[in-house]
Design a protein around this motif. Structure first.
Motif, PDB file in Angstrom:
ATOM      1  N   ASP A 313      44.702  78.237 164.974  1.00 34.42           N
ATOM      2  CA  ASP A 313      44.997  78.345 163.545  1.00 34.42           C
ATOM      3  C   ASP A 313      45.930  79.515 163.268  1.00 34.42           C
ATOM      4  N   LEU A 314      45.692  80.651 163.930  1.00 30.58           N
ATOM      5  CA  LEU A 314      46.556  81.821 163.759  1.00 30.58           C
ATOM      6  C   LEU A 314      47.999  81.478 164.123  1.00 30.58           C
ATOM      7  N   CYS A 315      48.180  80.788 165.241  1.00 34.09           N
ATOM      8  CA  CYS A 315      49.534  80.433 165.679  1.00 34.09           C
ATOM      9  C   CYS A 315      50.175  79.439 164.723  1.00 34.09           C
ATOM     10  N   GLN A 316      49.401  78.477 164.262  1.00 37.15           N
ATOM     11  CA  GLN A 316      49.942  77.388 163.458  1.00 37.15           C
ATOM     12  C   GLN A 316      50.226  77.805 162.014  1.00 37.15           C
ATOM     13  N   GLU A 317      49.479  78.764 161.496  1.00 36.99           N
ATOM     14  CA  GLU A 317      49.589  79.105 160.080  1.00 36.99           C
ATOM     15  C   GLU A 317      50.320  80.419 159.819  1.00 36.99           C
ATOM     16  N   ASP A 318      50.348  81.338 160.800  1.00 42.28           N
ATOM     17  CA  ASP A 318      50.944  82.653 160.555  1.00 42.28           C
ATOM     18  C   ASP A 318      52.017  83.032 161.569  1.00 42.28           C
ATOM     19  N   ILE A 319      51.721  82.876 162.849  1.00 43.92           N
ATOM     20  CA  ILE A 319      52.696  83.252 163.872  1.00 43.92           C
ATOM     21  C   ILE A 319      53.994  82.467 163.702  1.00 43.92           C
ATOM     22  N   ILE A 320      53.881  81.196 163.407  1.00 45.26           N
ATOM     23  CA  ILE A 320      55.064  80.342 163.268  1.00 45.26           C
ATOM     24  C   ILE A 320      55.936  80.758 162.087  1.00 45.26           C
ATOM     25  N   ARG A 328      55.821  80.902 169.097  1.00 49.45           N
ATOM     26  CA  ARG A 328      54.894  79.787 168.842  1.00 49.45           C
ATOM     27  C   ARG A 328      55.052  78.699 169.881  1.00 49.45           C
ATOM     28  N   GLU A 329      56.283  78.441 170.307  1.00 51.54           N
ATOM     29  CA  GLU A 329      56.518  77.364 171.273  1.00 51.54           C
ATOM     30  C   GLU A 329      55.901  77.670 172.628  1.00 51.54           C
ATOM     31  N   GLU A 330      55.897  78.946 173.022  1.00 55.22           N
ATOM     32  CA  GLU A 330      55.428  79.325 174.355  1.00 55.22           C
ATOM     33  C   GLU A 330      53.909  79.519 174.424  1.00 55.22           C
ATOM     34  N   TYR A 584       9.043  76.319 165.917  1.00 58.70           N
ATOM     35  CA  TYR A 584      10.463  76.312 165.581  1.00 58.70           C
ATOM     36  C   TYR A 584      10.845  74.998 164.932  1.00 58.70           C
ATOM     37  N   ARG A 585      11.624  75.085 163.861  1.00 58.11           N
ATOM     38  CA  ARG A 585      12.120  73.902 163.170  1.00 58.11           C
ATOM     39  C   ARG A 585      13.646  73.905 163.241  1.00 58.11           C
ATOM     40  N   HIS A 586      14.186  72.963 164.007  1.00 54.93           N
ATOM     41  CA  HIS A 586      15.635  72.927 164.182  1.00 54.93           C
ATOM     42  C   HIS A 586      16.302  72.378 162.930  1.00 54.93           C
ATOM     43  N   LEU A 587      17.189  73.182 162.337  1.00 55.12           N
ATOM     44  CA  LEU A 587      17.870  72.790 161.109  1.00 55.12           C
ATOM     45  C   LEU A 587      19.273  72.253 161.359  1.00 55.12           C
ATOM     46  N   GLY A 588      19.673  72.172 162.627  1.00 58.18           N
ATOM     47  CA  GLY A 588      20.994  71.647 162.946  1.00 58.18           C
ATOM     48  C   GLY A 588      21.904  72.711 163.532  1.00 58.18           C
ATOM     49  N   SER A 589      22.955  72.257 164.186  1.00 62.01           N
ATOM     50  CA  SER A 589      23.960  73.153 164.765  1.00 62.01           C
ATOM     51  C   SER A 589      25.316  72.794 164.187  1.00 62.01           C
ATOM     52  N   LEU A 590      26.176  73.782 164.054  1.00 61.08           N
ATOM     53  CA  LEU A 590      27.500  73.542 163.521  1.00 61.08           C
ATOM     54  C   LEU A 590      28.529  74.377 164.257  1.00 61.08           C
ATOM     55  N   ALA A 591      29.776  73.931 164.209  1.00 63.23           N
ATOM     56  CA  ALA A 591      30.853  74.636 164.893  1.00 63.23           C
ATOM     57  C   ALA A 591      32.167  74.344 164.187  1.00 63.23           C
ATOM     58  N   TYR A 592      33.061  75.348 164.209  1.00 65.35           N
ATOM     59  CA  TYR A 592      34.387  75.219 163.617  1.00 65.35           C
ATOM     60  C   TYR A 592      35.373  74.883 164.725  1.00 65.35           C
ATOM     61  N   ILE A 593      36.244  73.890 164.502  1.00 61.51           N
ATOM     62  CA  ILE A 593      37.170  73.461 165.551  1.00 61.51           C
ATOM     63  C   ILE A 593      38.616  73.425 165.055  1.00 61.51           C
ATOM     64  N   GLY A 594      38.956  74.248 164.065  1.00 62.77           N
ATOM     65  CA  GLY A 594      40.323  74.343 163.609  1.00 62.77           C
ATOM     66  C   GLY A 594      40.603  73.458 162.413  1.00 62.77           C
ATOM     67  N   LEU A 639      42.158  85.218 149.926  1.00 61.78           N
ATOM     68  CA  LEU A 639      43.351  85.948 150.339  1.00 61.78           C
ATOM     69  C   LEU A 639      44.067  85.244 151.482  1.00 61.78           C
ATOM     70  N   ARG A 640      43.307  84.745 152.450  1.00 65.83           N
ATOM     71  CA  ARG A 640      43.942  84.033 153.558  1.00 65.83           C
ATOM     72  C   ARG A 640      44.635  82.773 153.066  1.00 65.83           C
ATOM     73  N   GLY A 641      44.010  82.073 152.109  1.00 64.93           N
ATOM     74  CA  GLY A 641      44.624  80.859 151.590  1.00 64.93           C
ATOM     75  C   GLY A 641      45.901  81.135 150.809  1.00 64.93           C
ATOM     76  N   LEU A 642      45.954  82.270 150.092  1.00 62.79           N
ATOM     77  CA  LEU A 642      47.125  82.582 149.270  1.00 62.79           C
ATOM     78  C   LEU A 642      48.243  83.265 150.056  1.00 62.79           C
ATOM     79  N   TRP A 643      47.891  84.257 150.857  1.00 61.54           N
ATOM     80  CA  TRP A 643      48.910  85.072 151.516  1.00 61.54           C
ATOM     81  C   TRP A 643      48.801  85.095 153.036  1.00 61.54           C
ATOM     82  N   GLY A 644      47.906  84.319 153.611  1.00 64.31           N
ATOM     83  CA  GLY A 644      47.797  84.286 155.057  1.00 64.31           C
ATOM     84  C   GLY A 644      47.012  85.466 155.607  1.00 64.31           C
ATOM     85  N   ARG A 645      46.923  85.530 156.932  1.00 57.31           N
ATOM     86  CA  ARG A 645      46.183  86.610 157.601  1.00 57.31           C
ATOM     87  C   ARG A 645      47.009  87.890 157.626  1.00 57.31           C
TER      88      ARG A 645
END
Length: 650
Positions: A313-320, A328-330, A584-594, A639-645
């Protein structure tokens, strides 16, 4: 032809319409019909336009007035807050016990014993808990904070021992590592958390334990950098020190980054930005540039996958946008996973979805591979040749390597485990279903979170179970006695309950001589098989949080019972008398993938793009420790949505 009489109106007509009819009479019949069928445009109603204008002006004025009033209330609230906040407070003759400034020495190592702390006599609220049972919590992670948030004020003299003065929201560390969120948005001061309990914080590291004298040895660092150890007395001790990364015997891990602390996230962010800045220099060769822009993640679990996604995400949204396009290409991102799939603890559908997403994004997945060594400028890994079955060695040039594969014992956990002969687990302190450390004095020492694992061995309780269930003392267990034994097993090891549903079937299956009873040997085989099927709880924040809440509730009940029992001259209540075993009560697992997220909710799996990503954010936002961190986190995302990282290297 149409007779003219049909054009005569049979009822009085308005003046404009009467004029139209008279005009139609002077025309031919066909022309008259066309004239009358054509609708005439009524003149504009000036009163209606005026009413609409008045209504619009009224609502506009109301909106403006509301906005001005709201702004005035906010500004007024700020001024009022400042008026009560910035006041002159004078501290005269602070009460401090002489024992707090000059503690007595004792214990096996003749160290200072901090029986009274510096802040124990600050005011009446602190004095009210001075003589309460001493509850010492080692650590400041998910488990420790959950205990602190669950117990009630004025029940214990609470002391937290932690090398950090803050708690960290670890699931968002991958986001902090690339600047998606600020590290300040993920931390909350431990002193603010324990203020509700009038507790104390000792900024140090637990190194040893004297259970016979109820003394915890803490290592502190002076202003000159000198290590000074003290003893901290306790009545109840909660160990919640977490874990460290497992090395698996791989050489060269000093060249790797880990992602467990705020310092780790800051170091990763500096390295990533340094790599891009160096790669953009004209003096950097093509070979050096490829090495600088090669990012290798060792481990395909949630931490590794989310870090790879955040770097993409960093490369695709800010580095480029702000670096030379060649940078970005390399860029190349590689994830090395020892199993066949990434996110292998999630459902198969989620693993495939994440793999397809990474494939579309150009993230290389190297599965069924093992890291053989990490060097300063490259990573060596091996895969098995499908034809010969031999290991084939491969190499990837890299200047950034993240190591996120498995956990190992924290040094303090290892020390506690070594003090108890029946502690045989290699990765964590073994506790019973009440979260008490096995082998420690009953009800004195608890362990929760990543540093602990609940026992799964049933056969180790064989003799105790037989003693309780064998009513006729014939050293055999009939079916009625077996039912009693099953009930006791479920109380001692709740995780075995799912393997004891078919009570009669199990009894008949292991009754090899069909005499309607089980011998000790048959019972040993049966209990061993059940223990082998039990899966230990995962080392996740969700488990630690639930254990902390359970233990905090138990400590509250013990404190309540203690007051009543002491009033009647009776001994303290046991853990079993106030609560059942931890479940233990499992409430689920989650992950961010870009710019997408996946949810594993057991029988239900959910995965998707922006909608899933906002659901992922909402869950993590709601799990924050305080409203302060919630506000900061929301601001960071905006802030990230408006002006990036922020691409500054600080």
């Amino acid at each position: 032809m149409i007779p003219r009489t049909t054009l005569r109106p049979r009822f009085p007509l308005p003046s404009p319409l009467r004029a139209s009819v008279n005009h139609a009479r002077s025309l031919s019949p066909s022309t008259a019909l066309r004239f009358l069928s054509t609708p005439s445009t009524p003149p504009p109603d000036s009163s209606r336009v005026l009413r609409i204008g008045r209504k619009t002006a009224k609502y506009a004025a109301f909106t403006c007035f509301s906005a001005v009033l709201g702004l005035g209330v906010v500004v007024g609230g700020v001024f009022i807050h400042d008026a009560f906040t910035y006041t002159d407070k004078h501290i005269d003759r602070v009460p401090v016990s002489p024992l707090a400034l000059h503690p007595e020495r004792g214990g096996p190592k003749n160290l200072p014993i901090a029986s009274v702390l510096v802040g124990d006599e600050d005011d009446d609220s602190v004095l009210s808990v001075k003589d309460k049972p001493r509850l010492v919590i080692v650590g400041g992670g998910w488990g420790a904070v959950s205990v602190l948030q669950t117990i009630h004020p004025a029940e214990y003299h609470v002391t937290v021992v932690s090398p950090d003065t803050f708690t960290t929201f670890t699931p968002l560390l991958p986001s902090a590592a690339v600047g998606t969120v600020s590290v300040r948005s993920l931390v909350e001061s431990l002193r603010k958390i324990i203020a509700r309990l009038h507790g104390q914080l000792i900024n140090g590291r637990a190194v040893d334990l004297v259970m016979s004298e109820r003394l915890l040895e803490v290592e502190t660092i002076s202003v000159t950098g000198e290590h000074r150890n003290i003893y901290l007395p306790y009545d109840k001790l909660v160990i919640a020190v977490g874990s460290v990364s497992s090395t698996h015997g791989v050489p060269g891990l000093e060249h790797c980054f880990q992602l467990k602390t705020i310092a780790d996230a800051q170091a990763i962010r500096r390295r990533i930005l340094d790599n891009f800045e160096t790669a953009s220099l004209p003096s950097t060769s093509e070979e050096e540039r490829k090495q600088l822009l090669s990012f290798v993640v060792c481990g395909g679990g949630p931490t590794g996958v989310e870090t790879a996604a955040e770097i993409y995400d960093l490369c695709q949204e800010d580095i480029i946008n702000y670096f030379p396009k060649l940078c970005r290409e390399e860029v190349s991102i590689h994830v090395i996973q020892s199993r066949e799939h990434i996110l292998n603890t999630y459902s198969e559908a989620i693993s495939k979805y994440a793999e397809n997403k990474f494939q579309r994004d150009g993230v290389e997945l190297i599965t069924s591979a093992r890291v053989a060594g990490v060097h300063q400028d490259h990573v060596v890994y091996t895969t098995k040749d499908p034809d010969s079955g031999k290991a084939v060695e491969h190499s990837i040039p890299a200047n950034f390597v993240l190591w996120s594969t498995g956990i190992a014992m924290n040094p303090f956990s290892a020390r506690v485990s070594s003090l108890l002969p029946n502690q045989v687990h290699k990765k964590a302190i073994e506790v019973d279903a009440q979260l008490r450390v096995k082998g420690a004095p009953l009800g004195d020492v608890y362990a929760i979170g990543d540093c602990a694992t609940i026992e799964t061995s049933v056969v180790s309780h064989l003799l105790e179970l037989v003693e309780e269930a064998d009513r006729n003392k014939d050293n055999k267990i009939d079916y009625d006695e077996w039912q009693i034994m099953v009930k006791r097993i479920k109380e001692k090891i709740p995780m075995a309950a799912s393997h004891l549903e078919e009570v009669r079937t199990l009894f008949d299956l292991y009754d090899s001589d069909a005499d309607n009873s089980l011998t000790l040997n048959e019972l040993a085989v049966l209990l061993q098989e059940i223990g082998n099927k039990i899966t230990a709880l995962p080392a996740t924040a969700q488990v630690a949080s639930q254990q902390g809440k359970y233990l905090g509730h138990k400590l509250h009940l013990l404190a309540t019972k203690r007051e009543n029992l002491l009033a009647n001259g009776l001994p303290d209540a046991t853990d079993e008398a106030v609560t059942g075993p931890f479940r233990y009560r499992h409430l689920g697992s989650l992950a961010y993938i870009g710019n997408a997220a996946v949810f594993d909710l057991g029988r239900l799996s959910f995965m998707g793009g922006l909608a899933a990503m906002y659901a992922w954010r909402s869950i993590y936002w709601s799990e924050q420790v305080s409203m302060r961190t919630r506000a900061l986190l929301m601001i960071d995302w905006v802030l990230r949505g408006l002006w990036g990282r922020d691409l500054s290297r600080l």
